[in-house]
Design a protein around this motif. Structure first.
Motif, mmCIF file in Angstrom:
data_model
loop_
_atom_site.group_PDB
_atom_site.id
_atom_site.type_symbol
_atom_site.label_atom_id
_atom_site.label_comp_id
_atom_site.label_asym_id
_atom_site.label_seq_id
_atom_site.Cartn_x
_atom_site.Cartn_y
_atom_site.Cartn_z
ATOM 1 N N PRO A 522 0.807 -1.229 0.000
ATOM 2 C CA PRO A 522 0.000 0.000 0.000
ATOM 3 C C PRO A 522 0.834 1.271 0.000
ATOM 4 O O PRO A 522 0.410 2.293 -0.554
ATOM 5 N N LEU A 523 2.019 1.226 0.587
ATOM 6 C CA LEU A 523 2.881 2.405 0.604
ATOM 7 C C LEU A 523 3.411 2.698 -0.796
ATOM 8 O O LEU A 523 3.474 3.858 -1.218
ATOM 9 N N VAL A 524 3.785 1.643 -1.510
ATOM 10 C CA VAL A 524 4.287 1.797 -2.878
ATOM 11 C C VAL A 524 3.162 2.264 -3.805
ATOM 12 O O VAL A 524 3.353 3.161 -4.640
ATOM 13 N N LYS A 525 1.991 1.674 -3.662
ATOM 14 C CA LYS A 525 0.860 2.032 -4.525
ATOM 15 C C LYS A 525 0.451 3.490 -4.349
ATOM 16 O O LYS A 525 0.050 4.155 -5.301
ATOM 17 N N ALA A 526 0.559 4.008 -3.118
ATOM 18 C CA ALA A 526 0.097 5.371 -2.842
ATOM 19 C C ALA A 526 1.032 6.429 -3.398
ATOM 20 O O ALA A 526 0.618 7.571 -3.627
ATOM 21 N N ALA A 527 2.311 6.082 -3.621
ATOM 22 C CA ALA A 527 3.307 7.075 -4.024
ATOM 23 C C ALA A 527 3.378 7.232 -5.538
ATOM 24 O O ALA A 527 3.213 6.256 -6.295
ATOM 25 N N LYS A 528 3.665 8.452 -5.985
ATOM 26 C CA LYS A 528 3.873 8.683 -7.411
ATOM 27 C C LYS A 528 5.210 8.108 -7.859
ATOM 28 O O LYS A 528 5.347 7.619 -8.976
ATOM 29 N N LYS A 529 6.211 8.204 -6.981
ATOM 30 C CA LYS A 529 7.543 7.710 -7.301
ATOM 31 C C LYS A 529 8.142 7.081 -6.047
ATOM 32 O O LYS A 529 7.966 7.585 -4.936
ATOM 33 N N VAL A 530 8.844 5.959 -6.214
ATOM 34 C CA VAL A 530 9.527 5.285 -5.109
ATOM 35 C C VAL A 530 11.029 5.423 -5.337
ATOM 36 O O VAL A 530 11.538 5.031 -6.390
ATOM 37 N N VAL A 531 11.736 5.981 -4.369
ATOM 38 C CA VAL A 531 13.178 6.193 -4.476
ATOM 39 C C VAL A 531 13.860 5.356 -3.404
ATOM 40 O O VAL A 531 13.674 5.589 -2.207
ATOM 41 N N ALA A 542 16.171 -2.347 -4.084
ATOM 42 C CA ALA A 542 15.205 -2.019 -5.133
ATOM 43 C C ALA A 542 14.759 -3.282 -5.873
ATOM 44 O O ALA A 542 13.570 -3.463 -6.172
ATOM 45 N N SER A 543 15.699 -4.162 -6.172
ATOM 46 C CA SER A 543 15.352 -5.422 -6.847
ATOM 47 C C SER A 543 14.451 -6.276 -5.979
ATOM 48 O O SER A 543 13.507 -6.915 -6.471
ATOM 49 N N LEU A 544 14.719 -6.289 -4.682
ATOM 50 C CA LEU A 544 13.905 -7.073 -3.759
ATOM 51 C C LEU A 544 12.462 -6.554 -3.728
ATOM 52 O O LEU A 544 11.507 -7.342 -3.693
ATOM 53 N N ILE A 545 12.318 -5.240 -3.764
ATOM 54 C CA ILE A 545 10.975 -4.656 -3.778
ATOM 55 C C ILE A 545 10.256 -5.007 -5.070
ATOM 56 O O ILE A 545 9.075 -5.388 -5.076
ATOM 57 N N LYS A 546 10.955 -4.922 -6.190
ATOM 58 C CA LYS A 546 10.345 -5.261 -7.477
ATOM 59 C C LYS A 546 9.899 -6.722 -7.504
ATOM 60 O O LYS A 546 8.841 -7.052 -8.035
ATOM 61 N N GLU A 553 7.909 0.165 -12.542
ATOM 62 C CA GLU A 553 7.968 1.408 -13.307
ATOM 63 C C GLU A 553 8.070 2.633 -12.407
ATOM 64 O O GLU A 553 8.502 3.704 -12.847
ATOM 65 N N LYS A 554 7.679 2.502 -11.138
ATOM 66 C CA LYS A 554 7.730 3.626 -10.199
ATOM 67 C C LYS A 554 9.085 3.756 -9.499
ATOM 68 O O LYS A 554 9.369 4.779 -8.876
ATOM 69 N N ILE A 555 9.881 2.701 -9.569
ATOM 70 C CA ILE A 555 11.028 2.596 -8.667
ATOM 71 C C ILE A 555 12.306 3.127 -9.304
ATOM 72 O O ILE A 555 12.699 2.712 -10.398
ATOM 73 N N SER A 556 12.956 4.060 -8.598
ATOM 74 C CA SER A 556 14.265 4.587 -8.976
ATOM 75 C C SER A 556 15.227 4.368 -7.818
ATOM 76 O O SER A 556 14.803 4.103 -6.692
ATOM 77 N N SER A 557 16.505 4.495 -8.091
ATOM 78 C CA SER A 557 17.519 4.250 -7.060
ATOM 79 C C SER A 557 18.451 5.434 -6.902
ATOM 80 O O SER A 557 18.797 6.108 -7.875
ATOM 81 N N ILE A 558 18.856 5.679 -5.672
ATOM 82 C CA ILE A 558 19.984 6.549 -5.361
ATOM 83 C C ILE A 558 21.046 5.641 -4.753
ATOM 84 O O ILE A 558 20.841 5.055 -3.687
ATOM 85 N N LEU A 559 22.161 5.502 -5.451
ATOM 86 C CA LEU A 559 23.189 4.541 -5.071
ATOM 87 C C LEU A 559 24.515 5.239 -4.799
ATOM 88 O O LEU A 559 24.855 6.230 -5.451
ATOM 89 N N LYS A 560 25.257 4.710 -3.861
ATOM 90 C CA LYS A 560 26.611 5.196 -3.582
ATOM 91 C C LYS A 560 27.446 4.001 -3.160
ATOM 92 O O LYS A 560 27.054 3.250 -2.260
ATOM 93 N N TYR A 561 28.589 3.811 -3.795
ATOM 94 C CA TYR A 561 29.388 2.616 -3.531
ATOM 95 C C TYR A 561 30.882 2.912 -3.626
ATOM 96 O O TYR A 561 31.682 2.081 -4.040
ATOM 97 N N ASP A 562 31.260 4.133 -3.205
ATOM 98 C CA ASP A 562 32.680 4.515 -3.221
ATOM 99 C C ASP A 562 33.350 4.302 -1.870
ATOM 100 O O ASP A 562 34.487 4.718 -1.654
#
Length: 579
Positions: A522-531, A542-546, A553-562
């Motif tokens: 329900p949290l994902v469905k209610a949002a316009k975009k999931v980050v 993100a893959s686990l959620i998908k 189609e709603k899901i985007s990622s902010i990643l940092k791996y340095d």
């Protein structure tokens, strides 16, 4: 006066950087300030740049600050590496010994203080870090008396003369800053804190304390960064409770020894990082098929292989869920604060015994080694639940003197459990497929019955807060999702986005497996975009959620791996780029 500031001390590893941060932060914690610290250190014993960044506030903070107010430098490299974090008008307090300089385009103000010279005149250059503490106390208008008890506790075992010399070094550092450099800037003066007593600890200490409070009395482990502090803490504390720690020859031995101790009825844990968990995978499967409780702490760090052993990363998620061969029930938990690390460790032991399966408590380096202010823990909340473990020394007699049905097929998938030596409890234990009494069996119908029994256990599992929800909008523009230490960073970025007019909600996943799809949908469905915000390169959460919730189609990622933790301004700016 200011309500919060960020202070950093840096130099070469092995020259007292950590102890400088310890004295500074413990003193301020005892004054009632909230603190959040993060150490940047190299994977070597001595040498290489290291720094300790500590955020100080009159209100609770759970993230590393974006910028820096004060930089204490013991070498030029510290200035070169960190100076651009300083806000406009920030301070560099540097040792005069190396003739410090700051870049022409830097708006910071340099104060050169003879740390080494003052310390040497007092007897040894090793006390230069105490001179730096004194200079800092003058800048913040704290006074030097606040540090007396801390110095006494840390250096008292070396003798009272050492304590007095260190206190004199602090006093001389403060005097030099005020009198020789005429420092007088009230924009660096901290507002007074509330004076309340709170704990100040790293996540690993909270986990170790949770293990003791949760009834663990044995730990088998092999040292590895960033998990070793759990072992070190329990080496000191478990003997007071009749327990012990054994350092094994490797992580394979640690895991199998933990399984054996649990089989004998003792609550037991092991702890490691990614490389060690890779070695444990076969043994984790053994725990699954023999249905022995097993609690494992995985403190994530940079990989693969040796990778970045002292740096932040969140790349073990998929391995912890899917790493073992074959299919077994497994629980993977992910605390997001030091408090949760304490309570979740206790719950890990309860779940391991109730469902007779491996439970992995997943943390990351930032949570495990970052030192934070912690509100007093509520010990009356602790429950010990041992599931279907038979109590007492004797079981009902079995007809025809048969074996005990240790692996009996039950409706809830959990079989009765006994410890060795209980009368009428004799049974067989093996890593191959077996029947209800434990005897090896490859019969197809038995195999299916035992597999179905094991796998349906987790459908009965309940976890109090599988997702921490911070919801202020019924239909948000953005739903932030994260796990482990990114919680505070996301919370600060949310405030900034709300000021920009973006409606933001936040879901922080605390139970990674079995995944809380019903709570997340329900949290994902209610949002316009999931980050989804995470410290890895491939967007594992993100893959686990998908996989479990859909709406890819709603899901985007902010990643940092340095190797560095995410900062609030990074999450804020990168999220704005998505619109």
């Amino acid at each position: 006066m200011i309500s919060q500031l960020s202070w950093k001390v840096g130099g070469q590893q092995g020259e007292g950087i950590e102890s400088t941060g310890e004295v500074f932060s413990i003193a301020l914690n005892r004054m009632g300030y909230y603190l959040y610290g993060y150490r940047h250190f190299s994977s070597r014993i001595k040498g290489g740049h290291t720094n300790n960044k500590i955020r100080v506030s009159t209100t609770q903070v759970r993230a590393i600050s974006d910028d820096l107010d004060i930089l204490v430098a013991f070498d030029q490299e510290t200035i070169d590496v960190n100076v651009y974090e300083l806000r406009k008008g920030g301070l560099v307090i540097a040792d005069s010994k190396f003739n410090p300089v700051i870049p022409d385009d830097c708006s910071a103000v340099l104060y050169s203080v003879p740390f080494t010279q003052i310390a040497t005149e007092l007897g040894t250059s090793l006390m230069k870090n105490m001179v730096a503490i004194g200079a800092t106390s003058a800048v913040l208008d704290l006074g030097t008396a606040q540090f007396q008890n801390v110095v006494q506790e840390i250096y008292g075992k070396k003798g009272q003369q050492i304590v007095e010399k260190n206190l004199e070094a602090i006093e001389k550092g403060s005097t030099y800053m005020k009198q020789e450099l005429n420092f007088d800037r009230d924009d660096m003066y901290l507002e007074k804190a509330d004076g309340r007593k709170r704990m100040f600890m790293i996540g690993n200490d909270a986990i170790a304390l949770g293990a003791v409070a949760g009834g663990a009395r044995f730990m088998a482990a092999y040292p590895i960064t960033p998990a070793s502090e759990i072992m070190e803490y329990l080496i000191k504390k478990l003997p007071y409770f009749g327990g012990t720690v054994i350092q094994t020859e490797d992580e394979i031995a640690a895991c199998t020894m933990a399984i054996g101790a649990n089989y004998a009825g003792t609550r037991t844990l092991t702890a490691s990082a990614g490389p060690g968990l890779s070695l444990m995978m076969e043994a984790i499967g053994l725990s699954g098929i023999t249905e022995q409780p097993l609690v494992i702490i995985d403190t994530q760090r940079g990989g693969p292989s040796t990778g970045l052993p002292t740096k932040q990363e969140q790349s073990d998620l998929m391995a912890m869920i899917y790493g073992t061969h074959g299919e077994i029930p497994k629980i993977v938990m992910a605390p997001s604060t030091v408090q949760e690390a304490f309570y979740d460790t206790i719950e890990a032991f309860n779940l391991a015994e109730e469902f007779q399966c491996p439970v992995i408590l997943l943390t990351d380096l930032q949570l495990s080694l970052g030192k934070q202010t912690v509100e007093p823990l509520q010990y009356d909340k602790i429950q010990i639940r041992r599931g279907k473990l038979a109590q007492g020394g004797e079981l009902p007699e079995i007809e025809n003197k048969g074996y005990f049905k240790r692996f009996e097929v039950t409706e809830d998938g959990v079989s009765p459990r006994v410890v060795p030596g209980m009368k009428n409890g004799i049974h067989h234990v093996t890593g191959v497929e077996h029947d209800e009494t434990g005897k090896p069996s490859e019969v197809a119908t038995n195999r299916k019955a035992q597999m179905d029994k094991r796998l349906r256990k987790l459908s009965y599992m309940r976890f109090d807060t599988p997702v921490h929800q911070n919801l202020t909008h019924p239909e948000p523009d953005v739903l932030f999702v994260g796990f482990n230490s990114t919680r505070g960073t996301i919370e600060e970025a949310m405030v900034r986005l709300e000021e920009d007019g973006v409606k933001v909600n936040h879901a922080h996943v605390r139970l990674l497996h079995p995944f809380p799809a019903d709570e997340m949908l329900p949290l994902v469905k209610a949002a316009k975009k999931v980050v989804v915000v995470e410290n890895n390169a491939t967007g594992q959460l993100a893959s686990l959620i998908k996989m479990n919730v859909g709406h890819a189609e709603k899901i985007s990622s902010i990643l940092k791996y340095d190797g560095n933790p995410l900062l609030p301004h990074e999450v804020h700016s990168k999220c704005k780029e998505l619109f």
